[in-house]
Design a protein around this motif. Structure first.
Motif, PDB file in Angstrom:
ATOM      1  N   GLN A  20     -31.123  -0.528 -14.686  1.00 15.80           N
ATOM      2  CA  GLN A  20     -30.539  -1.704 -13.865  1.00 15.80           C
ATOM      3  C   GLN A  20     -30.613  -1.491 -12.373  1.00 15.80           C
ATOM      4  O   GLN A  20     -30.985  -2.436 -11.729  1.00 15.80           O
ATOM      5  N   SER A  71     -34.239  -2.088 -11.266  1.00 18.39           N
ATOM      6  CA  SER A  71     -34.559  -3.408 -11.257  1.00 18.39           C
ATOM      7  C   SER A  71     -34.244  -4.224 -10.265  1.00 18.39           C
ATOM      8  O   SER A  71     -34.536  -5.081  -9.670  1.00 18.39           O
ATOM      9  N   CYS A 108     -35.950  -3.346  -7.069  1.00 14.47           N
ATOM     10  CA  CYS A 108     -37.292  -3.899  -7.177  1.00 14.47           C
ATOM     11  C   CYS A 108     -37.220  -5.612  -6.889  1.00 14.47           C
ATOM     12  O   CYS A 108     -38.199  -6.086  -6.437  1.00 14.47           O
ATOM     13  N   TYR A 134     -33.545 -11.378 -10.283  1.00 10.89           N
ATOM     14  CA  TYR A 134     -32.924 -10.160 -10.916  1.00 10.89           C
ATOM     15  C   TYR A 134     -32.356 -10.656 -12.289  1.00 10.89           C
ATOM     16  O   TYR A 134     -31.826 -11.553 -12.503  1.00 10.89           O
ATOM     17  N   THR A 170     -33.943  -6.551 -18.202  1.00 12.35           N
ATOM     18  CA  THR A 170     -33.971  -5.105 -18.073  1.00 12.35           C
ATOM     19  C   THR A 170     -33.328  -4.364 -19.042  1.00 12.35           C
ATOM     20  O   THR A 170     -33.685  -3.015 -19.269  1.00 12.35           O
ATOM     21  N   CYS A 191     -35.194  -1.292 -21.125  1.00 17.08           N
ATOM     22  CA  CYS A 191     -34.636   0.139 -20.861  1.00 17.08           C
ATOM     23  C   CYS A 191     -34.400   0.510 -22.240  1.00 17.08           C
ATOM     24  O   CYS A 191     -34.555   1.754 -22.583  1.00 17.08           O
TER      25      CYS A 191
END
Length: 64
Positions: free
Chosen positions: A19, A22, A25, A33, A38, A42
């Protein structure tokens, strides 16, 4: 029971670190987002790595 707790801890940290990565990024690339995506990605990667780890223990030469 020990292996289940190892999986739970690994999932927890994989999701938390995923998290964070992500979010950073998404901020750097100015994109959206998506926390649900995510989390799923993951969790899947963490389970795959956990299964590989269990499979590789078969080749451990230091077993007692």
């Amino acid at each position: 029971m020990k292996k289940i707790m190892q999986l739970v801890v690994m999932l927890f940290w994989a999701i938390i670190l995923g998290q964070v990565l992500s979010f950073i990024c998404a901020s750097l690339t100015e994109s959206v987002y998506q926390p649900i995506t995510t989390t799923v990605v993951c969790a899947v990667f963490a389970v795959i790595i956990y299964v590989i780890n269990i499979g590789m223990q078969h080749f451990n030469l230091n077993k007692k």
